[in-house]
Write an enzyme that holds these catalytic residues in place. Structure first.
Site, PDB file in Angstrom:
ATOM      1  N   ASP A 182      70.015  16.462   7.925  1.00  6.14           N
ATOM      2  CA  ASP A 182      69.803  17.178   9.174  1.00  6.14           C
ATOM      3  C   ASP A 182      71.146  17.299   9.917  1.00  6.14           C
ATOM      4  O   ASP A 182      72.151  17.648   9.307  1.00  6.14           O
ATOM      5  CB  ASP A 182      68.724  16.470   9.998  1.00  6.14           C
ATOM      6  CG  ASP A 182      68.169  17.310  11.145  1.00  6.14           C
ATOM      7  OD1 ASP A 182      67.210  18.058  10.929  1.00  6.14           O
ATOM      8  OD2 ASP A 182      68.701  17.204  12.261  1.00  6.14           O
ATOM      9  N   TYR A 314      71.692  21.685  19.934  1.00  2.00           N
ATOM     10  CA  TYR A 314      71.304  22.997  19.428  1.00  2.00           C
ATOM     11  C   TYR A 314      71.948  24.113  20.268  1.00  2.00           C
ATOM     12  O   TYR A 314      72.420  25.114  19.727  1.00  2.00           O
ATOM     13  CB  TYR A 314      69.778  23.143  19.459  1.00  2.00           C
ATOM     14  CG  TYR A 314      69.068  22.318  18.415  1.00  2.00           C
ATOM     15  CD1 TYR A 314      68.647  22.894  17.217  1.00  2.00           C
ATOM     16  CD2 TYR A 314      68.808  20.968  18.613  1.00  2.00           C
ATOM     17  CE1 TYR A 314      67.994  22.146  16.249  1.00  2.00           C
ATOM     18  CE2 TYR A 314      68.163  20.211  17.663  1.00  2.00           C
ATOM     19  CZ  TYR A 314      67.755  20.803  16.470  1.00  2.00           C
ATOM     20  OH  TYR A 314      67.113  20.046  15.518  1.00  2.00           O
ATOM     21  N   HIS A 368      62.167  15.496   4.377  1.00  5.84           N
ATOM     22  CA  HIS A 368      63.311  15.577   5.272  1.00  5.84           C
ATOM     23  C   HIS A 368      63.844  14.216   5.715  1.00  5.84           C
ATOM     24  O   HIS A 368      64.968  14.112   6.167  1.00  5.84           O
ATOM     25  CB  HIS A 368      62.895  16.390   6.506  1.00  5.84           C
ATOM     26  CG  HIS A 368      64.026  16.818   7.372  1.00  5.84           C
ATOM     27  ND1 HIS A 368      64.978  17.731   6.977  1.00  5.84           N
ATOM     28  CD2 HIS A 368      64.370  16.471   8.652  1.00  5.84           C
ATOM     29  CE1 HIS A 368      65.848  17.927   7.950  1.00  5.84           C
ATOM     30  NE2 HIS A 368      65.512  17.179   8.974  1.00  5.84           N
TER      31      HIS A 368
END
Length: 398
Positions: A182, A314, A368
């Site tokens: 990630d 982000y 993940h």
């Protein structure tokens, strides 16, 4: 960034009881939304599943036990580039162990590595070869949980990578390996790119920029093997579904993280739903994430009030001058552990354009969060990669 003079200071978790009492009261007073009959997961995490998670959190989960487990790890804080950086530093009993920086992502934390830390630092005690031992450095990304909140703009992944390079120098590690998935994958890859003289190898369980993001043309497919053609089609299909159904959280955090923060910072149930959905959807249902470990992760965001601060990474990436461009070329030896239920399907011919991938291993299970789902597979892959690197530089006859 040369601020190497900030001596790390010991850190220990000790949450005041009144904060836990406030959390319990908020969980008792939750105001539940409605739900369409038979909706399942179509609109997000189902009401019944969220009710059960909240009940378990309120009635059975034991923060003090989790706190004690985390405090068994030596932890520290230091200031780098104006930001507080928290990290655990787990030195191996093997004096010649390889230093390894492992970085989490969103919505994770250093809690992700609880099931891999022992086997990696002390393989002798876990039935492994002591030559595969690592000194682990497990930082919290600036802005996330115990490294947050950040207090200024600009903390995107490249800045984090530079800060972590300073951290490793501050700890006295001249050379070291890096590992991540990630955001941790983006940070680790960037560290290998900008510090090739120090980073001996980059181990990833997600390879940034290596999946299909547009429908492949017949011309593109014609030069590939049948297996790679099929994988390319699968990569595009997974990305297409992702873009249509699952990337809304990222769009919100990349555009309006402050607006989201009011809800997540005020409602523990809202925070649990926002984060818990990802642990459920992004993991392999055959090896689900442990509920207590997931809740400990949520607790760190709640207790530090950093849901909004973490989301800002982000925004920072989306507003950086490199956004939308392909990854810059990295020459550092790189390994990928490819788990089938991760969010994207990486492609070797795409990865070869920008990365020096020397090891690529595809597994039949895991998603993940492999450190939480399939820790034995991740440990084995990390060991194997760095063992191969050591063998590649070993003089003949040894």
């Amino acid at each position: 960034m040369e601020d190497l003079g900030e001596t790390p200071v010991p850190f220990r978790l000790d949450v005041p009881q009144e904060e836990l009492d406030d959390l319990a009261a908020r969980l008792r007073r939750v105001r539940w939304p409605d739900e369409l009959d038979g909706a399942g997961w179509d609109y997000g995490i189902p009401l019944g599943e969220t009710r059960e998670l909240v009940r378990y959190w309120r009635e059975e989960y034991d923060w003090r036990a989790a706190e004690a487990r985390l405090n068994a790890w030596p932890q520290f804080t230091t200031v780098i580039d104006g930001a507080r950086v928290h990290f655990a530093h787990l030195r191996s009993p093997e004096p010649d162990a390889t230093p390894l920086l492992m970085t989490h992502g969103w919505p994770g934390s250093f809690v992700e590595f609880q099931r891999v830390a022992g086997p990696l630092t002390d393989p002798r005690a876990h039935g492994g070869d002591p030559a595969d031992a690592f000194h682990l450095v497990l930082p919290s990304i600036p802005g996330f949980t115990l490294s947050g909140p950040t207090t200024e703009r600009g903390w995107e992944f490249k800045r984090v990578a530079r800060a972590f390079a300073v951290l490793m120098e501050r700890l006295g590690y001249g050379t070291y390996g890096v590992q991540g998935g990630d955001w941790g994958a983006a940070i680790s890859r960037e560290l290998g790119r900008v510090r090739p003289e120090r980073v001996i190898g980059v181990h990833l369980n997600l390879l940034p920029g290596a999946g299909a993001t547009a429908e492949p043309t017949e011309a593109e497919l014609s030069g590939l093997s049948p297996a790679e053609r099929e994988r390319t089609r699968a990569s595009w299909e997974r990305y297409r579904v992702w873009a249509k159904e699952r990337q809304g959280y990222a769009d919100i955090q990349a555009t309006r993280p402050q607006t989201l923060a009011y809800a997540l910072n005020d409602s523990p149930t809202g925070l649990l739903a926002w984060i818990g959905e990802k642990f459920a959807e992004w993991s392999d249902p055959r090896c689900p994430v442990n509920r207590d470990q997931m809740l400990t992760n949520v607790m760190l965001y709640w207790l530090t009030g950093t849901a909004g601060s973490a989301a800002r990474i982000y925004w920072e990436r989306a507003h950086a001058d490199y956004f939308g461009l392909p990854p810059e070329v990295s020459t550092t030896p790189t390994a990928l552990a490819d788990f089938p239920r991760d969010n994207f399907v990486p492609l070797r011919h795409v990865a070869a354009r920008t990365d020096s991938v020397v090891r690529w291993t595809s597994y039949d299970r895991g998603g993940h969060f492999p450190a939480m789902e399939v820790p034995e597979l991740l440990v084995g892959d990390v060991r194997g990669f760095f063992r191969e690197l050591a063998g590649a530089v070993r003089p003949s006859g040894m």
